[in-house]
Design an enzyme around this catalytic site. Structure first.
Site, PDB file in Angstrom:
ATOM      1  N   GLY A 293      54.378  47.680  39.068  1.00  0.00           N
ATOM      2  CA  GLY A 293      53.041  47.246  38.668  1.00  0.00           C
ATOM      3  C   GLY A 293      52.263  48.359  38.009  1.00  0.00           C
ATOM      4  O   GLY A 293      51.557  48.146  37.005  1.00  0.00           O
TER       5      GLY A 293
ATOM      6  N   CYS B  66      62.147  47.601  41.752  1.00  0.00           N
ATOM      7  CA  CYS B  66      61.053  48.041  42.615  1.00  0.00           C
ATOM      8  C   CYS B  66      60.918  49.543  42.451  1.00  0.00           C
ATOM      9  O   CYS B  66      61.791  50.303  42.886  1.00  0.00           O
ATOM     10  CB  CYS B  66      61.315  47.673  44.075  1.00  0.00           C
ATOM     11  SG  CYS B  66      59.999  48.228  45.186  1.00  0.00           S
TER      12      CYS B  66
ATOM     13  N   CYS C 107      52.621  49.336  44.214  1.00  0.00           N
ATOM     14  CA  CYS C 107      53.706  48.680  43.470  1.00  0.00           C
ATOM     15  C   CYS C 107      54.035  49.563  42.285  1.00  0.00           C
ATOM     16  O   CYS C 107      53.238  49.701  41.356  1.00  0.00           O
ATOM     17  CB  CYS C 107      53.277  47.287  43.011  1.00  0.00           C
ATOM     18  SG  CYS C 107      54.540  46.427  42.039  1.00  0.00           S
TER      19      CYS C 107
ATOM     20  N   GLU D 287      52.079  41.117  44.722  1.00  0.00           N
ATOM     21  CA  GLU D 287      53.490  41.252  44.410  1.00  0.00           C
ATOM     22  C   GLU D 287      54.228  39.945  44.655  1.00  0.00           C
ATOM     23  O   GLU D 287      54.099  39.337  45.720  1.00  0.00           O
ATOM     24  CB  GLU D 287      54.103  42.371  45.252  1.00  0.00           C
ATOM     25  CG  GLU D 287      55.461  42.820  44.773  1.00  0.00           C
ATOM     26  CD  GLU D 287      55.877  44.145  45.398  1.00  0.00           C
ATOM     27  OE1 GLU D 287      57.028  44.558  45.139  1.00  0.00           O
ATOM     28  OE2 GLU D 287      55.079  44.757  46.132  1.00  0.00           O
TER      29      GLU D 287
ATOM     30  N   HIS E   4      55.563  41.090  34.891  1.00  0.00           N
ATOM     31  CA  HIS E   4      54.196  41.395  35.303  1.00  0.00           C
ATOM     32  C   HIS E   4      53.202  40.792  34.324  1.00  0.00           C
ATOM     33  O   HIS E   4      53.459  40.713  33.123  1.00  0.00           O
ATOM     34  CB  HIS E   4      53.967  42.905  35.350  1.00  0.00           C
ATOM     35  CG  HIS E   4      54.605  43.575  36.517  1.00  0.00           C
ATOM     36  ND1 HIS E   4      53.927  43.843  37.682  1.00  0.00           N
ATOM     37  CD2 HIS E   4      55.870  44.011  36.706  1.00  0.00           C
ATOM     38  CE1 HIS E   4      54.744  44.432  38.538  1.00  0.00           C
ATOM     39  NE2 HIS E   4      55.935  44.544  37.979  1.00  0.00           N
TER      40      HIS E   4
END
Length: 276
Positions: free
Chosen positions: A212, A74, A209, A200, A151
Site C-alpha cells: 500500500g 506483501c 501495508c 487491506e 491497489h
C-alpha cells in the site's frame, strides 16, 4: 508431529511464518490459514506466510490473509522473511520475483515495476487508471495501480477523517474489482512525505501495508504531488519508498521477530499425517 513457527511483524502488520524448507507442513488451505490467524483460538496474525523451496529463486513465499485467501504480494512480510533469511535473497511470489537485502534502515526490498493497464489491476472493464471516473460517497477519482497486488488510492485532506471501517469493505468488494482490491486513503504533507491508512484486502484495517505504501507513493508521483523518494507514514510507523529511474520500486523499513513456538496441526482440524 508438531510444526515450528516464527511470529514476526513489520510496523505492527503481523505474521505467522512457517518454513517449509526445513520441515514438512500440513496441506495448506483457507480453513487452516484462518484457524491459525484467529486471535482468540489460534496463534493470531494478519497473514500466514509459508516459505517453500523454489526452482527460480532462493525460496518461494506464499501469503494467506486472515480470511484464508491467498494473495500475490506483501511488502511487510517480505521484509520479515528477509530478516529471517539473514542475507540477500531473490524471492518467488505469485506477484513475481522480488529481492530483499539487509541494510542500515532494516530490510530493503526491490518490489518490481508498477503496472497501470486496466486489465493488469485488474478492473472489470477499461477505464483511465490514473484518474478513475468513479466515486464512493466522498471518495472520488482514485488512482489504480498493481504493485504485485491491486491497489486503489484516494488523496484526501485528512486520512483519519475517513470512515475506513465502513467504506473499506464497500470499495474492496465492488464488482469493478473482480479480484477485490486494497483501499488506500492518503494525505500529502510535503514533497517527500505522505500520511496513509490502508484497508487491506482480506485482512481489514491494518497498522501497516508495504505494498500500500508503494502503490500510494507511485500514485502520488504519477500525479506530480511528490518527488521520487518519499517517507510514507502509516499508523504503525514510516517506510521509505523510492521509484528508481529504471522503473523499480524500492521499499526500506524495519522488521521484527516477536517469538518462536510450535503447535500440533490436529488442534486446527488437520490430521497429523496430512502433509504436502
Amino acid at each position: 508431529m508438531r510444526i515450528d513457527f516464527t511470529k514476526m511483524h513489520g510496523l505492527g502488520n503481523d505474521f505467522v511464518v512457517l518454513d517449509g524448507r526445513k520441515q514438512r507442513l500440513p496441506a495448506l488451505d483457507a480453513a487452516f490459514a484462518t484457524a491459525l490467524a484467529d486471535r482468540h483460538t489460534g496463534i493470531g496474525c494478519d497473514q500466514l506466510i509459508v516459505l517453500e523451496p523454489s526452482e527460480h529463486g532462493d525460496f518461494r513465499m506464499r501469503i494467506f490473509n486472515a480470511d484464508g485467501s491467498e494473495v500475490e504480494a506483501c511488502g511487510n512480510a517480505t521484509r520479515a522473511v528477509g530478516l529471517l533469511h539473514g542475507r540477500p535473497a531473490r524471492i518467488e511470489t505469485l506477484g513475481g520475483m522480488i529481492s530483499a537485502s539487509p541494510c542500515d534502515g532494516g530490510i530493503s526490498v526491490e518490489m518490481g515495476k508498477p503496472r497501470f493497464d486496466w486489465d493488469a489491476i485488474p478492473l472489470a472493464y477499461a477505464m483511465d487508471t490514473h484518474t478513475m471516473p468513479l466515486a464512493w460517497e466522498g471518495l472520488a477519482s482514485p488512482v489504480a495501480v498493481n504493485v504485485g497486488n491491486p491497489h486503489v488510492i484516494f488523496f484526501v485532506d485528512d486520512p483519519y477523517a475517513i470512515d475506513m471501517e465502513r467504506l473499506g469493505p464497500l470499495i474492496e468488494t465492488d464488482p469493478v474489482f473482480p479480484e477485490r482490491v486494497n483501499v488506500n486513503v492518503a494525505g500529502i504533507t510535503a514533497r517527500d512525505a505522505i500520511t496513509l491508512r490502508v484497508w487491506e484486502r482480506g485482512a481489514g484495517l491494518t497498522r501497516a501495508c508495504g505494498t500500500g505504501a508503494c502503490a500510494t507513493a507511485i500514485g502520488a508521483m504519477t500525479r506530480g504531488l511528490v518527488d521520487r523518494k518519499v517517507t510514507v507514514t502509516l499508523p504503525g510507523g514510516p517506510l521509505q519508498i523510492e521509484w528508481r529511474e529504471d522503473g523499480e520500486i524500492v521499499m526500506t523499513g524495519p522488521a521484527t521477530e516477536s517469538f518462536r513456538g510450535n503447535f500440533d496441526p490436529a488442534d486446527y482440524g488437520l490430521a497429523a499425517g496430512s502433509t504436502d
